[in-house]
Design a protein around this motif. Structure first.
Motif: not given
Ligand SMILES: [Zn+2]
Ligand SMILES: [Zn+2]
Length: 442
Positions: A106, A108, A143-144, A374
């Motif tokens: 993702c 990050h 966050e995920e 993802h």
């Protein structure tokens, strides 16, 4: 020094340290960690901020790191630059951690590189000497979503209450000294271009469903068992059948996974477990879809005479970005790239949505990644765009908001109308949790 001269100086400093910013992004990429377990990444953030003469707080909501720097021109609002620490489990990703399966699919890692790059650039030219108020550099956990079984165990053990990083940070008061916040999320979608602003993001609930049947010899006595796996499968089929009742404008997404489907092949499964999210654009839409999902899950238990224990967990609230901050960001993106696109409504969820309920926030997307979010093909294709450009954009936002007696930040606060306080947010989230045991044999 004028505002524009200060921005130019910071951007030049960031370009001069581009190799360091890229190294940070690449290092985090190579060491992906799952949510609430990002200890190595948090240590990198702590070390980098300490080297800039800041005094970071650590261990916030398990792994969060926050350092606050005060402007020399006087008091004013506090603006937080956020970078998310976590990766997520993606099967088959070539750079996944071999033990945990975590990969930065993702992007990050790029958020943290950008946040630290902004800190490096602002520090290099002593920008705080020209600013009012305060800037917080804030690396945040988890966050995920996912990893629901582990997280719900933490809830039962009392180490977590809410299941997302920013939700926990809000609960624990780590946003209390912050007035507005932003982060830049990397995007791999060509249609987003180099920079884009979403109109809104979905919110969601989390759900676990545990089917209990009765184990029995699968060869000699299946008639004495109650097959929990088949009950779960009918639950999944029920969910798939109700999809046609979801309204397009609610942007509902329901995507269950089976996390346990039996103990061994010669035993009729006595237990099966499902996890799912129910996502949607509005709280009403989510609630409506959630009630239908519960009904579908119960249908599986009814068909087989099994029991299903359905737990609904607080998730993330829909995100609404702040219009005043968006206008500042649009100007910066046009200076950097000549454009800032409209990313429309995003069906993905983020706990930045929760923060957006209690204060003005911005959650733009910037390019530099390739593949699908993802997915196993997600990669950082352009480190300058993914790591260095966000550092420049975040630093420019700090200057736009905190220069000239923080007039920009004061304008944001004067216009913003947050829907919730921290207290009403927590009351809302605490009201979501629900447990229902349905016995299909009765
Ligand atoms: Zn993600
Ligand atoms: Zn993300």
């Amino acid at each position: 020094m004028t505002r524009e001269e200060l921005k130019a100086a910071v951007w030049e400093a960031i370009d001069g340290r581009a190799d360091d910013v890229i190294r940070i992004g690449d290092t985090i990429w190579k060491h992906p960690e799952l949510g609430f377990k990002e200890t190595r990444t948090a240590a990198l953030v702590e070390r980098t901020l300490s080297e800039l003469g800041l005094s970071p707080q650590t261990g916030l909501a398990m792994t969060g790191v926050k350092a606050v720097a005060a402007g020399a021109k006087g008091a004013g609002p506090t603006f937080a630059l956020i970078g998310e620490l976590d990766a997520l489990g993606v099967s088959g990703h070539p750079d996944a951690d071999p033990h945990t399966g975590a990969a930065h699919a993702c992007g990050h890692n790029a958020q943290v590189a950008g946040m630290l790059g902004a800190a490096i650039g602002l520090h290099a030219v002593k920008a705080l000497a020209h600013l009012s108020g305060r800037v917080a550099f804030f690396a945040v956990p988890a966050e995920e979503g996912g990893d629901l079984e582990w997280r719900t165990q933490q809830v039962r053990a009392g180490t977590l209450e809410l299941l997302g990083g920013k939700c926990e940070l809000i609960r624990l008061g780590h946003f209390d000294d912050i007035d507005m916040a932003m982060m830049i999320h990397t995007t791999s979608r060509p249609e987003d271009g180099p920079a884009a602003l979403p109109v809104s993001n979905n919110g969601r609930l989390g759900k676990t469903a545990r089917y209990t049947g009765r184990a029995a010899h699968a060869g000699s006595a299946p008639h004495r068992g109650v097959n929990a796996l088949y009950a779960a499968q009918i639950g999944l089929m029920g969910i798939n059948a109700i999809r046609e009742t979801f309204r397009d404008e609610d942007a509902i997404r329901v995507h269950p996974i089976l996390t346990h489907g039996g103990s061994q092949v010669n035993v009729i499964p006595g237990e099966a477990r499902i996890e799912t999210y129910v996502r949607g654009r509005t709280l009403e839409g989510i609630r409506d879809a959630n009630a239908r999902v519960d009904r579908a899950l119960k249908a599986g238990a009814l068909a087989l005479g099994a029991t299903v224990d359905i737990e609904t967990w607080p998730g993330y609230l829909p995100l609404s970005p702040d219009a005043t901050m968006a206008a500042f960001f649009t100007d910066t993106a046009r200076t950097l790239f000549g454009e800032c696109r409209n990313a429309g409504h995003r069906a993905a969820c983020t706990d930045m949505g929760d923060v957006s309920q209690i204060m003005p926030v911005l959650h733009p997307y910037m390019g530099g990644a390739s593949g699908t979010g993802h997915a196993a093909d997600y990669a950082i294709a352009d480190p300058m765009l993914a790591y260095v450009a966000p550092a420049k954009a975040l630093a420019a936002m700090v200057i736009d908001l905190l220069f000239d007696d923080a007039s920009g930040a004061r304008e944001v606060l004067a216009r913003a109308r947050p829907r919730m306080t921290r207290e009403s947010y927590l009351a809302f989230q605490r009201g979501i949790g629900k447990r229902e045991v349905f016995d299909g044999a009765k």
